[in-house]
Design a protein around this motif. Structure first.
Motif, PDB file in Angstrom:
ATOM      1  N   PHE A  15       0.849  -1.187   0.000  1.00 17.66           N
ATOM      2  CA  PHE A  15       0.000   0.000   0.000  1.00 17.66           C
ATOM      3  C   PHE A  15       0.895   1.252   0.000  1.00 17.66           C
ATOM      4  O   PHE A  15       1.904   1.281   0.689  1.00 17.66           O
ATOM      5  CB  PHE A  15      -0.873  -0.003   1.257  1.00 17.66           C
ATOM      6  CG  PHE A  15      -1.898   1.096   1.300  1.00 17.66           C
ATOM      7  CD1 PHE A  15      -3.171   0.884   0.811  1.00 17.66           C
ATOM      8  CD2 PHE A  15      -1.585   2.329   1.827  1.00 17.66           C
ATOM      9  CE1 PHE A  15      -4.118   1.892   0.850  1.00 17.66           C
ATOM     10  CE2 PHE A  15      -2.521   3.346   1.859  1.00 17.66           C
ATOM     11  CZ  PHE A  15      -3.790   3.130   1.377  1.00 17.66           C
ATOM     12  N   PRO A  16       0.586   2.295  -0.769  1.00 15.40           N
ATOM     13  CA  PRO A  16      -0.651   2.578  -1.489  1.00 15.40           C
ATOM     14  C   PRO A  16      -0.684   2.079  -2.940  1.00 15.40           C
ATOM     15  O   PRO A  16      -1.627   2.395  -3.657  1.00 15.40           O
ATOM     16  CB  PRO A  16      -0.708   4.103  -1.458  1.00 15.40           C
ATOM     17  CG  PRO A  16       0.730   4.502  -1.570  1.00 15.40           C
ATOM     18  CD  PRO A  16       1.485   3.478  -0.755  1.00 15.40           C
ATOM     19  N   LEU A 229       7.561 -10.384  -4.404  1.00  9.69           N
ATOM     20  CA  LEU A 229       7.361  -8.941  -4.483  1.00  9.69           C
ATOM     21  C   LEU A 229       6.289  -8.502  -3.489  1.00  9.69           C
ATOM     22  O   LEU A 229       5.203  -8.082  -3.859  1.00  9.69           O
ATOM     23  CB  LEU A 229       6.945  -8.532  -5.906  1.00  9.69           C
ATOM     24  CG  LEU A 229       8.055  -8.492  -6.959  1.00  9.69           C
ATOM     25  CD1 LEU A 229       8.526  -9.881  -7.327  1.00  9.69           C
ATOM     26  CD2 LEU A 229       7.572  -7.773  -8.209  1.00  9.69           C
ATOM     27  N   SER A 230       6.587  -8.587  -2.198  1.00  8.83           N
ATOM     28  CA  SER A 230       5.563  -8.312  -1.199  1.00  8.83           C
ATOM     29  C   SER A 230       5.712  -6.965  -0.510  1.00  8.83           C
ATOM     30  O   SER A 230       4.849  -6.579   0.270  1.00  8.83           O
ATOM     31  CB  SER A 230       5.559  -9.414  -0.134  1.00  8.83           C
ATOM     32  OG  SER A 230       6.821  -9.488   0.496  1.00  8.83           O
ATOM     33  N   THR A 231       6.808  -6.244  -0.760  1.00  8.73           N
ATOM     34  CA  THR A 231       6.986  -4.919  -0.174  1.00  8.73           C
ATOM     35  C   THR A 231       7.374  -3.939  -1.276  1.00  8.73           C
ATOM     36  O   THR A 231       7.848  -4.341  -2.343  1.00  8.73           O
ATOM     37  CB  THR A 231       8.085  -4.902   0.904  1.00  8.73           C
ATOM     38  OG1 THR A 231       9.368  -5.121   0.278  1.00  8.73           O
ATOM     39  CG2 THR A 231       7.849  -5.991   1.960  1.00  8.73           C
ATOM     40  N   ILE A 232       7.186  -2.655  -1.015  1.00  8.63           N
ATOM     41  CA  ILE A 232       7.513  -1.657  -2.031  1.00  8.63           C
ATOM     42  C   ILE A 232       9.011  -1.646  -2.356  1.00  8.63           C
ATOM     43  O   ILE A 232       9.383  -1.632  -3.533  1.00  8.63           O
ATOM     44  CB  ILE A 232       7.025  -0.256  -1.601  1.00  8.63           C
ATOM     45  CG1 ILE A 232       5.510  -0.261  -1.415  1.00  8.63           C
ATOM     46  CG2 ILE A 232       7.403   0.782  -2.653  1.00  8.63           C
ATOM     47  CD1 ILE A 232       4.943   1.058  -0.921  1.00  8.63           C
ATOM     48  N   ALA A 315       1.153  -0.667   6.388  1.00  6.93           N
ATOM     49  CA  ALA A 315       1.612   0.178   5.275  1.00  6.93           C
ATOM     50  C   ALA A 315       2.696   1.150   5.738  1.00  6.93           C
ATOM     51  O   ALA A 315       2.684   1.621   6.882  1.00  6.93           O
ATOM     52  CB  ALA A 315       0.435   0.953   4.696  1.00  6.93           C
ATOM     53  N   LEU A 316       3.626   1.443   4.835  1.00  7.72           N
ATOM     54  CA  LEU A 316       4.610   2.481   5.118  1.00  7.72           C
ATOM     55  C   LEU A 316       3.907   3.834   5.206  1.00  7.72           C
ATOM     56  O   LEU A 316       2.918   4.086   4.530  1.00  7.72           O
ATOM     57  CB  LEU A 316       5.664   2.517   4.009  1.00  7.72           C
ATOM     58  CG  LEU A 316       6.416   1.211   3.730  1.00  7.72           C
ATOM     59  CD1 LEU A 316       7.492   1.427   2.678  1.00  7.72           C
ATOM     60  CD2 LEU A 316       7.030   0.647   5.004  1.00  7.72           C
ATOM     61  N   LYS A 317       4.426   4.698   6.064  1.00  6.54           N
ATOM     62  CA  LYS A 317       3.780   5.982   6.301  1.00  6.54           C
ATOM     63  C   LYS A 317       4.114   6.979   5.190  1.00  6.54           C
ATOM     64  O   LYS A 317       5.241   7.016   4.694  1.00  6.54           O
ATOM     65  CB  LYS A 317       4.212   6.553   7.657  1.00  6.54           C
ATOM     66  CG  LYS A 317       3.992   5.596   8.827  1.00  6.54           C
ATOM     67  CD  LYS A 317       2.545   5.118   8.914  1.00  6.54           C
ATOM     68  CE  LYS A 317       2.355   4.136  10.067  1.00  6.54           C
ATOM     69  NZ  LYS A 317       0.993   3.553  10.085  1.00  6.54           N
ATOM     70  N   LEU A 329      10.869   5.895   1.076  1.00  7.11           N
ATOM     71  CA  LEU A 329      11.408   4.534   1.198  1.00  7.11           C
ATOM     72  C   LEU A 329      12.815   4.513   1.763  1.00  7.11           C
ATOM     73  O   LEU A 329      13.350   3.448   2.031  1.00  7.11           O
ATOM     74  CB  LEU A 329      11.434   3.842  -0.164  1.00  7.11           C
ATOM     75  CG  LEU A 329      10.134   3.781  -0.951  1.00  7.11           C
ATOM     76  CD1 LEU A 329      10.370   3.030  -2.270  1.00  7.11           C
ATOM     77  CD2 LEU A 329       9.034   3.142  -0.164  1.00  7.11           C
ATOM     78  N   ILE A 330      13.435   5.646   1.957  1.00 11.23           N
ATOM     79  CA  ILE A 330      14.872   5.686   2.254  1.00 11.23           C
ATOM     80  C   ILE A 330      15.247   4.915   3.494  1.00 11.23           C
ATOM     81  O   ILE A 330      16.276   4.241   3.553  1.00 11.23           O
ATOM     82  CB  ILE A 330      15.375   7.149   2.335  1.00 11.23           C
ATOM     83  CG1 ILE A 330      16.896   7.165   2.401  1.00 11.23           C
ATOM     84  CG2 ILE A 330      14.752   7.888   3.516  1.00 11.23           C
ATOM     85  CD1 ILE A 330      17.489   8.543   2.154  1.00 11.23           C
TER      86      ILE A 330
END
Length: 333
Positions: A15-16, A229-232, A315-317, A329-330
Motif C-alpha cells: 500500500f498505497p 514482491l511483497s513490499t515496495i 503500510a509504510l507511512k 522509502l529511504i
C-alpha cells in the motif's frame, strides 16, 4: 492436473500501490504480475488454472481475463464476505481440485523453479504433500523450515540476519536456513484436514497436524531464481534488477528537461520541466510538477488516499503534497 494461483490478499505492505488493485495485479515489466505467474504454470503444461479472489477482485479479472492471453483457462473462485486464508481458499475451490493432485503457486512470485522436477520428487516420495524450498542465503525475514532426509520436520521462527561470528564462519561451511517458496504440490487427501467454510491457513490447519499424525510431507529443495514482491522496496529493487533502469507504462509524458533515473512509471504519468526523480515508483495518473524532486519514494494520486476508508496498519507511512501522496522509502533500503 490443475494449478491454483493465490491472488486474494490485501497487499498491505505494498500500500498505497495496492489501493485500487490487489497485489498480483500490480504491473511488472509491462504486464500484471499475476500474468507472469499464469505464463509460468502454463510453461509446465498446466492449462486449467484456479485463481482465488477477494480484495479488488475486478483488478485480477481485468489482468487475466479468461486466461487465453497467457495460455491457460481460468476458473475464478471468490471469497465473500471475508477472505478465507490459504487453507480456506482451497476449501472454497474444493470441487475444482479434489479429483487429482494439484499445485499451488503464490500470485506474487517471479521464478524459474522447475515445477516438473518438483512433481517428480513428489511422485517418488509417496507423500501427501511436497513443499518447494529454497536456501535463504540473504537471511531475509522468512520462516525457517526444518527438513530431514528429504522430508519436512517442522517450522521455526523468522530467519535472523547473520551475526558477525556467523559471517566469519561462512567460509567454513555454514549453511543457509531453508524457506518456503510459496509453491507446493498437494494430494486431494489434504481436504480431510481442511474445515469447511471458515478462515484457515495452511500451516496450522494442514501441515502441523499432518506432521503430528505422522504423514509423509516431502520437500523439494532448489537454488533456482526466486523473487517475492511483497513490499515496495522489493518491488522496486527486483523491477530494476530484471528490467530497464527507467520503465514507463502507457501514455507517459516526460519533459526533455526532466531527470529520471532508476524509476518506474505506471500509466498516464507526466513529469514537468526540471523535475528530478530517482529510485521512485510513480503510479497511474500522477503528475510531477515542474521543479519537484523525489528520491526513494512511491507516489500515488492524493485523491485516492482521501477517498480511502482506512490506511492499513502495515503500510509504510506517507504524506500528502499538493495532488500527490508520497511514501518515503529511504529508511527501508
Amino acid at each position: 492436473m490443475k494449478a491454483m494461483i493465490l491472488a486474494a490478499g490485501f497487499g498491505t505492505r505494498l500500500f498505497p500501490l495496492t489501493i485500487d488493485r490487489t497485489k498480483p495485479a500490480i504491473p511488472f515489466l509491462g504486464k500484471p504480475l499475476v500474468g507472469y505467474v499464469a505464463e509460468y504454470v502454463a510453461k509446465f503444461g498446466f492449462k486449467d488454472v484456479v485463481v482465488n479472489l477477494h480484495h479488488q477482485p475486478e483488478s485480477v479479472k481485468e489482468a487475466l481475463g479468461d486466461g487465453s492471453d497467457y495460455g491457460v483457462k481460468i476458473h475464478y473462485t471468490e471469497e465473500n464476505p471475508k477472505i478465507l486464508g490459504t487453507a480456506g481458499a482451497l476449501d472454497n475451490a474444493r470441487e475444482l481440485l479434489e479429483d487429482d493432485t494439484f499445485v499451488i503457486v503464490n500470485g506474487k512470485l517471479i521464478t524459474d523453479i522447475n515445477i516438473s522436477e518438483a512433481i517428480e520428487t513428489h511422485k517418488k516420495s509417496g507423500a501427501i504433500a511436497t513443499m518447494v524450498l529454497k536456501p535463504n542465503v540473504k537471511r531475509e525475514k522468512f520462516t525457517e523450515v526444518y527438513t530431514e532426509n528429504g522430508f519436512l520436520k517442522g517450522f521455526g521462527d523468522y530467519a535472523h540476519p547473520f551475526t558477525e561470528e556467523e559471517i566469519r564462519d561462512i567460509t567454513s561451511g555454514l549453511s543457509a536456513p531453508l524457506m518456503f517458496t510459496g509453491i507446493h504440490i498437494l494430494e486431494p487427501r489434504v481436504f480431510e484436514y481442511i474445515p469447511r467454510h471458515v478462515y484457515s491457513d495452511i500451516v496450522p490447519t494442514f501441515y502441523n497436524p499432518a506432521l503430528r499424525k505422522g504423514e509423509k510431507i516431502a520437500v523439494h529443495i532448489t537454488d533456482a531464481n526466486w523473487y517475492e514482491l511483497s513490499t515496495i522496496p522489493r518491488y522496486l529493487d527486483i523491477s530494476l534488477a530484471m528490467g530497464p533502469r527507467v520503465q514507463a507504462g502507457n501514455n507517459c509524458m516526460v519533459s526533455g528537461r526532466a531527470t529520471v533515473k532508476d524509476s518506474i512509471m505506471w500509466d498516464n504519468v507526466s513529469i514537468g520541466d526540471d523535475a528530478h526523480v530517482y529510485r521512485t515508483i510513480i503510479a497511474d495518473g500522477v503528475k510531477i510538477e515542474a521543479g519537484e524532486h523525489y528520491e526513494n519514494a512511491a507516489i500515488v494520486r492524493a485523491d485516492m488516499i482521501r477517498n480511502c476508508e482506512e490506511i492499513p496498519e502495515k503500510a509504510l507511512k506517507g504524506y500528502i503534497r499538493g495532488e500527490n501522496y508520497i511514501v518515503p522509502l529511504i529508511e527501508y533500503i
